[in-house]
Design a protein around this motif. Structure first.
Motif: not given
Lengths: 420, 366
Positions: A285, A287, A301, A321-322, B152, B167-168
């Motif tokens: 990621t 971030r 994400s 979502s990731q 999620w 959380r991811p």
């Protein structure tokens, strides 16, 4: 030229003539043209169901040889199967090959029956030339039988032509703004939406994968996953450079600009298709710093997937979502790896094959959208369509697609008769 | 016992944190309630509400333009102050808010193109949209509380103020469970426990992987979390697989014989060191339940407690995975598991998240 008029005729059948103003033939495809010419074909074919295809005698001769070979092979295989001393491996191998031939064999048997019927009718007519009622009746039946024979021959030809297994798959569409800055980005967005609307009319599922917007809210880059039946087969000819000529909204003096957008169509593939191993992937990621986890609450994400052996990366950020970002990135990555593998195989095939349309050459300028003149021209089939607004709404794209499919089939027939 | 020492220490040194640290055994008994008796009714997430409101496309666009300008006006101030969201992220959230509010998604691309007088059906009043976005920017209310849900993995989970937002990073815990059960049918069929389930994310993730062959008990001390988790479990039709129990850590399992019986213990317990809490991003600090974040002085209180208990509860070959604050906690935990519980565990691993931070400790019972 004969070829041109045939293509023209077939296209007339496909859509109303008023939409097409100009057909001129492809100069840069002279090699294929000559290949077709040397095979001295008179191909008179169309995709629409109501027309009866007309195959040339030469082509039928070539096909007949192939049919005899299939019949011969089928008999051989039957013999192996019926031999009590055949080993289990021999048996199952023969059985497998026989199953593959079954579809063709059924058609061939039908054709043979029909041909016998025709022979019978012909000799009947020769035997009693005086009986007019009988002759009329036999003649009627003969006409029907010949039509049926032609139908079967055309079906057989189609089944013998090389097929791209990827045609049935969904595809990944990638649109990229090329030369022309902001105007190119705006046109990239128009083109992207054109395919979205076209997909809607086809009942396909169009999922936006990723969009990178430009300052004026055009698209620098955009990709989508399109799913449905025969999506790749229909859209594969869209790969290439699409050129636009118009007065950009940003242009004050009213000057016409020329910009370009590149389109790539890749068949969808999964991890199994490309034998993708988890060890070959690095996922990260990007971030911004921090401890992450419970410390941070972010809806960002975004995921970047790197295929380590090739160094190829795919980044996706627009899903919520990731997990979904990752899934999409993998989908795109698989399609790209699959395409690399396909083009590797493609390159190793004969020269003729690689010169055919749909070979995926993305540097080729395939189409021009001229807004001031309200026209769209496809340079490969030399067709111009005069309702540019409808085209941008995703309507009438079939005019080009059907012509290109027809072209593809003609190319395939040409190579069929020149190589067998 | 190590755990109690740490607990006492943290409570004494930080009297300012009055909210009782209920994970400690002595305190949690006071808080224990019978299983899910709470009458707390979870709020319906925005995207599930009926489209009872309407507005013209032009009014919606007007709101959208206002909200975009408002979001852009913050510049990098949130990023600079506490690593909060930047305008581009806020604008993406705005698109998702429209997605959740609008009944007919096909209208979204038309927003700003044509036919302004067209009426659109909304799941929320247009005035409420103004107020929601003000809360997002001015109060730094987490976006997930604004729309009442969090996406999620492939799930959409209901969340609301008072319930920790998954959380991811935690998504990866499910992948580790998936890897473990994919070649171990014995574990798949067993009983799994998710401690501190919050919205039920981990439990539901595992529940779907077990394919109704095993069972999950999800536990949370917070009655609101327990009721939101129940709501989410029902939405995914997993009532027969997942049971939600309210209480502290292993307490609600007292009625079952679980010593050396569990297939797996999975948890994302509070692990932020108490000192770090005041410096957290505003969305987290002022809106999310501290109960789910604060892990005591060094953030290890609950992790250590869970690790120690897990040793006696997992069956031989049983699997555990815990989320941590990062490298330091991972190392400490592994150290602890290797020394204090010598011989209990094997195959201990530190697994990094996608940002490369060592995030999880996983292992098997001997």
């Amino acid at each position: 030229m004969r070829m041109r008029s045939n293509l023209f005729w077939a296209l007339k059948k496909l859509q109303s003539i008023s939409a097409i103003s100009r057909i001129d033939h492809l100069n840069h495809r002279s090699s294929i043209q000559s290949a077709i010419a040397t095979a001295s074909l008179s191909i008179f074919r169309s995709f629409s169901a109501e027309t009866q295809p007309q195959l040339s005698t030469d082509l039928i001769k070539v096909m007949e040889q192939r049919l005899l070979a299939i019949e011969h092979r089928s008999v051989c295989l039957e013999n192996i199967i019926n031999q009590p001393e055949a080993s289990p491996t021999e048996y199952s191998r023969a059985n497998k090959e026989l199953r593959k031939l079954r579809g063709s064999m059924e058609l061939i048997n039908e054709l043979r029956t029909k041909q016998k019927e025709i022979e019978g009718l012909k000799s009947l007519m020769a035997e009693c030339p005086e009986d007019k009622d009988m002759l009329d009746m036999a003649n009627d039946e003969l006409g029907q039988a010949i039509d049926e024979e032609k139908r079967l021959q055309s079906l057989l030809l189609k089944s013998l032509l090389p097929k791209d297994d990827a045609d049935e798959r969904g595809c990944i569409l990638e649109v990229r703004a090329g030369t022309g800055g902001e105007e190119a980005s705006l046109f990239a967005m128009d083109i992207f939406k054109m395919y979205e609307r076209y997909s809607q009319t086809k009942g396909w599922k169009f999922e936006v994968v990723d969009v990178t917007e430009s300052d004026l809210r055009g698209y620098k880059e955009a990709s989508a996953a399109i799913s449905g039946t025969d999506v790749y087969g229909k859209l594969k000819f869209e790969s290439g450079i699409h050129r636009v000529q118009r007065v950009p909204v940003t242009e004050k003096s009213g000057r016409i600009h020329t910009s370009a957008v590149s389109v790539a169509i890749l068949p969808q593939a999964d991890q199994v298709d490309v034998q993708l191993k988890n060890e070959d992937l690095r996922i990260d990621t990007y971030r911004s710093g921090g401890s992450g986890g419970q410390h941070a609450n972010t809806t960002n994400s975004a995921v970047r997937v790197t295929h380590i052996p090739s160094g190829m990366t795919v980044s996706i950020q627009d899903e919520r979502s990731q997990h979904m970002n990752k899934a999409k990135a993998l989908k795109v990555l698989c399609a790209k790896l699959y395409e690399i593998e396909r083009s590797r195989i493609h390159m190793s095939r004969s020269k003729l094959r690689s010169e055919q349309i749909g070979s995926g050459d993305r540097s080729e300028r395939i189409r021009t959208y001229n807004f001031p003149q309200g026209r769209v021209t496809d340079h490969r089939v030399g067709i111009t369509h005069h309702a540019i607004d409808d085209m941008m709404q995703g309507e009438n794209l079939d005019i080009f697609i059907d012509a290109l499919l027809l072209q593809q089939e003609m190319d395939a027939i040409a190579s069929f008769s020149s190589t067998h | 016992m190590k755990i109690s020492v740490i607990r006492t220490y943290s409570c004494n040194t930080f009297p300012i944190f009055h909210k009782p640290k209920t994970q400690s055994l002595s305190l949690c008994t006071r808080f224990r309630r019978p299983i899910c008796s709470s009458s707390l009714k979870p709020k319906t997430p925005l995207f599930l509400r009926p489209p009872n409101y309407s507005a013209t496309l032009s009014d919606l666009k007007k709101w959208h333009d206002w909200a975009k300008t408002f979001s852009s006006s913050i510049g990098s101030s949130f990023v600079d102050s506490d690593n909060g969201p930047d305008p581009s992220l806020l604008c993406r959230e705005l698109n998702w808010l429209i997605e959740d509010s609008l009944e007919d998604h096909s209208l979204i691309p038309q927003l700003g193109i044509q036919d302004y007088s067209t009426n659109v059906r909304l799941r929320v009043d247009i005035d409420e949209l103004y107020s929601l976005w003000k809360q997002r920017i001015e109060e730094r209310k987490p976006f997930q509380y604004i729309v009442g849900c969090e996406h999620w993995r492939d799930l959409v989970l209901s969340v609301e103020e008072g319930v920790f937002i998954p959380r991811p990073e935690t998504e990866l815990l499910i992948d580790s469970v998936s890897d473990v059960v994919s070649n171990n049918e014995e574990l798949r069929k067993g009983l799994w426990v998710d401690l501190g389930t919050g919205s039920g994310a981990i439990a539901i993730g595992i529940g779907r992987i077990l394919e109704s062959r095993g069972r999950v008990i999800a536990i949370d001390l917070n009655p609101l979390a327990a009721s939101v988790a129940s709501f989410n479990v029902q939405r995914y039709g997993l009532q027969n697989v997942i049971e939600i129990r309210q209480g502290s850590w292993f307490e609600p399992l007292k009625d079952i014989e679980i010593e050396e019986k569990l297939s797996g213990v999975i948890s994302n317990p509070p692990y932020i060191p108490s000192d770090d809490i005041p410096g957290l991003q505003a969305e987290v600090r002022t809106h999310e339940p501290r109960l789910a974040l604060d892990g005591g002085l060094d953030g290890m209180d609950d992790l250590l407690y869970l690790c120690n208990r897990t040793a006696s509860l997992l069956k031989p070959g049983g699997f555990f995975a815990f989320e941590t604050n990062g490298k330091k906690q991972c190392k400490f935990l592994v150290d602890c598991l290797e020394n204090d519980n010598a011989g209990s565990f094997c195959n201990l691993k530190i697994v990094s998240d996608f940002a490369g931070i060592p995030r999880f400790v996983t292992g098997f019972h001997q």
